[in-house]
Design a protein around this motif. Structure first.
Motif, PDB file in Angstrom:
ATOM      1  N   SER A 272     -23.119 -80.359  51.094  1.00  0.00           N
ATOM      2  CA  SER A 272     -23.955 -79.159  51.191  1.00  0.00           C
ATOM      3  C   SER A 272     -25.165 -79.352  50.282  1.00  0.00           C
ATOM      4  O   SER A 272     -25.181 -80.244  49.430  1.00  0.00           O
ATOM      5  CB  SER A 272     -23.168 -77.926  50.747  1.00  0.00           C
ATOM      6  OG  SER A 272     -22.959 -77.968  49.342  1.00  0.00           O
ATOM      7  N   HIS A 273     -26.157 -78.531  50.460  1.00  0.00           N
ATOM      8  CA  HIS A 273     -27.374 -78.632  49.643  1.00  0.00           C
ATOM      9  C   HIS A 273     -27.053 -78.467  48.154  1.00  0.00           C
ATOM     10  O   HIS A 273     -27.522 -79.231  47.319  1.00  0.00           O
ATOM     11  CB  HIS A 273     -28.390 -77.587  50.101  1.00  0.00           C
ATOM     12  CG  HIS A 273     -29.675 -77.636  49.348  1.00  0.00           C
ATOM     13  ND1 HIS A 273     -30.560 -78.672  49.498  1.00  0.00           N
ATOM     14  CD2 HIS A 273     -30.208 -76.799  48.428  1.00  0.00           C
ATOM     15  CE1 HIS A 273     -31.601 -78.469  48.695  1.00  0.00           C
ATOM     16  NE2 HIS A 273     -31.413 -77.342  48.047  1.00  0.00           N
ATOM     17  N   ASP A 274     -26.228 -77.464  47.835  1.00  0.00           N
ATOM     18  CA  ASP A 274     -25.865 -77.220  46.435  1.00  0.00           C
ATOM     19  C   ASP A 274     -25.085 -78.393  45.842  1.00  0.00           C
ATOM     20  O   ASP A 274     -25.333 -78.807  44.707  1.00  0.00           O
ATOM     21  CB  ASP A 274     -25.036 -75.935  46.303  1.00  0.00           C
ATOM     22  CG  ASP A 274     -25.860 -74.695  46.597  1.00  0.00           C
ATOM     23  OD1 ASP A 274     -27.101 -74.762  46.456  1.00  0.00           O
ATOM     24  OD2 ASP A 274     -25.271 -73.664  46.959  1.00  0.00           O
ATOM     25  N   THR A 275     -24.139 -78.935  46.596  1.00  0.00           N
ATOM     26  CA  THR A 275     -23.356 -80.083  46.120  1.00  0.00           C
ATOM     27  C   THR A 275     -24.264 -81.286  45.912  1.00  0.00           C
ATOM     28  O   THR A 275     -24.146 -82.003  44.916  1.00  0.00           O
ATOM     29  CB  THR A 275     -22.227 -80.425  47.111  1.00  0.00           C
ATOM     30  OG1 THR A 275     -21.405 -79.269  47.272  1.00  0.00           O
ATOM     31  CG2 THR A 275     -21.402 -81.604  46.630  1.00  0.00           C
ATOM     32  N   PHE A 276     -25.176 -81.502  46.841  1.00  0.00           N
ATOM     33  CA  PHE A 276     -26.130 -82.605  46.721  1.00  0.00           C
ATOM     34  C   PHE A 276     -26.956 -82.480  45.437  1.00  0.00           C
ATOM     35  O   PHE A 276     -27.062 -83.428  44.655  1.00  0.00           O
ATOM     36  CB  PHE A 276     -27.043 -82.628  47.947  1.00  0.00           C
ATOM     37  CG  PHE A 276     -28.220 -83.538  47.813  1.00  0.00           C
ATOM     38  CD1 PHE A 276     -28.065 -84.921  47.835  1.00  0.00           C
ATOM     39  CD2 PHE A 276     -29.498 -83.011  47.667  1.00  0.00           C
ATOM     40  CE1 PHE A 276     -29.156 -85.763  47.714  1.00  0.00           C
ATOM     41  CE2 PHE A 276     -30.592 -83.849  47.539  1.00  0.00           C
ATOM     42  CZ  PHE A 276     -30.423 -85.227  47.558  1.00  0.00           C
ATOM     43  N   LEU A 277     -27.508 -81.286  45.195  1.00  0.00           N
ATOM     44  CA  LEU A 277     -28.326 -81.087  43.994  1.00  0.00           C
ATOM     45  C   LEU A 277     -27.506 -81.289  42.717  1.00  0.00           C
ATOM     46  O   LEU A 277     -27.971 -81.936  41.763  1.00  0.00           O
ATOM     47  CB  LEU A 277     -28.944 -79.688  43.997  1.00  0.00           C
ATOM     48  CG  LEU A 277     -30.018 -79.442  45.040  1.00  0.00           C
ATOM     49  CD1 LEU A 277     -30.488 -77.985  44.994  1.00  0.00           C
ATOM     50  CD2 LEU A 277     -31.197 -80.372  44.840  1.00  0.00           C
ATOM     51  N   ARG A 278     -26.288 -80.778  42.682  1.00  0.00           N
ATOM     52  CA  ARG A 278     -25.439 -80.917  41.494  1.00  0.00           C
ATOM     53  C   ARG A 278     -25.093 -82.383  41.237  1.00  0.00           C
ATOM     54  O   ARG A 278     -25.164 -82.856  40.117  1.00  0.00           O
ATOM     55  CB  ARG A 278     -24.162 -80.077  41.668  1.00  0.00           C
ATOM     56  CG  ARG A 278     -23.222 -80.161  40.507  1.00  0.00           C
ATOM     57  CD  ARG A 278     -23.826 -79.518  39.270  1.00  0.00           C
ATOM     58  NE  ARG A 278     -22.905 -79.676  38.160  1.00  0.00           N
ATOM     59  CZ  ARG A 278     -23.267 -80.051  36.952  1.00  0.00           C
ATOM     60  NH1 ARG A 278     -24.531 -80.256  36.681  1.00  0.00           N
ATOM     61  NH2 ARG A 278     -22.383 -80.188  36.013  1.00  0.00           N
TER      62      ARG A 278
ATOM     63  N   MET B  56     -26.802 -84.974  42.207  1.00  0.00           N
ATOM     64  CA  MET B  56     -28.026 -85.678  41.784  1.00  0.00           C
ATOM     65  C   MET B  56     -28.237 -85.495  40.284  1.00  0.00           C
ATOM     66  O   MET B  56     -28.555 -86.442  39.571  1.00  0.00           O
ATOM     67  CB  MET B  56     -29.247 -85.163  42.562  1.00  0.00           C
ATOM     68  CG  MET B  56     -29.254 -85.510  44.022  1.00  0.00           C
ATOM     69  SD  MET B  56     -29.542 -87.231  44.366  1.00  0.00           S
ATOM     70  CE  MET B  56     -31.293 -87.306  44.215  1.00  0.00           C
ATOM     71  N   GLU B  57     -28.051 -84.265  39.804  1.00  0.00           N
ATOM     72  CA  GLU B  57     -28.178 -84.002  38.362  1.00  0.00           C
ATOM     73  C   GLU B  57     -27.170 -84.826  37.566  1.00  0.00           C
ATOM     74  O   GLU B  57     -27.509 -85.419  36.543  1.00  0.00           O
ATOM     75  CB  GLU B  57     -27.948 -82.513  38.074  1.00  0.00           C
ATOM     76  CG  GLU B  57     -29.054 -81.613  38.534  1.00  0.00           C
ATOM     77  CD  GLU B  57     -28.704 -80.140  38.367  1.00  0.00           C
ATOM     78  OE1 GLU B  57     -27.664 -79.819  37.739  1.00  0.00           O
ATOM     79  OE2 GLU B  57     -29.475 -79.300  38.867  1.00  0.00           O
TER      80      GLU B  57
END
Length: 184
Positions: A38-44, A46-47
């Protein structure tokens, strides 16, 4: 008596290489593109990849995504490169087969392009607006400007928003009418 400062008996972990981090970021991008994250999982993730200090931390971020073998990745990469080459060849072939649109003699007024009979270049096609675009010679360069057309103006496959410098050999489209710009 023990000192409050003690040496670690474990070796210091090696610094992560940029290649290791880049490989993980590529896998995460691909996983997001394939809908596996998901977009949120991807962003997390990446961080976490950017702040990771050890290889095992990076490996944990892609454990559920990195299922391709080295051979599979190489094969997919080769197929991708061949596919990109064929797209470039098709674009080059089509560009040569397009009708030429000759640059006008530079003058003080722009060349208006559209369906309206008062335009300098009249294009009778349902995807071309009445006053679609204009071509102007300014400071030694040609500038193509879309005039708020309904179906858009593009140069070399990219939609023009505002104005763009054009050159000999560029592919221009007004709606679905395409030409190759030429000086002669």
């Amino acid at each position: 008596m023990t000192s409050s400062f003690q040496f670690s008996t474990y070796p210091a972990p090696a610094r992560l290489s940029d290649d290791e981090r880049d490989r993980v970021l590529d896998v995460l991008r691909e996983g997001a593109a394939q809908g596996k994250l998901s977009h949120d999982t991807f962003l997390r993730r990446m961080e976490l990849a950017l702040s990771a200090r050890r290889s095992d931390e990076l490996a944990a971020l892609t454990a559920d995504l990195d299922t391709q073998s080295r051979w599979s990745r190489a094969l997919y990469g080769a197929v991708s490169r061949v596919s990109g080459f064929s797209v470039a060849m098709r674009r080059a072939w089509q560009s040569e087969r397009l009708p030429k649109l000759l640059f006008p003699v530079p003058g003080p007024y722009p060349l208006r392009i559209g369906r309206d009979p008062h335009n300098g270049l009249r294009l009778s096609h349902e995807t071309v607006s009445r006053v679609h675009a204009e071509l102007t010679h300014q400071s030694g360069v040609w500038v193509l400007r879309d005039l708020g057309s309904t179906n858009g103006t593009s140069v070399n496959g990219r939609r023009v928003t505002g104005a763009v410098v054009v050159n000999d050999g560029d592919q221009v489209s007004f709606g679905r009418m395409s030409f190759r710009l030429a000086t002669h």
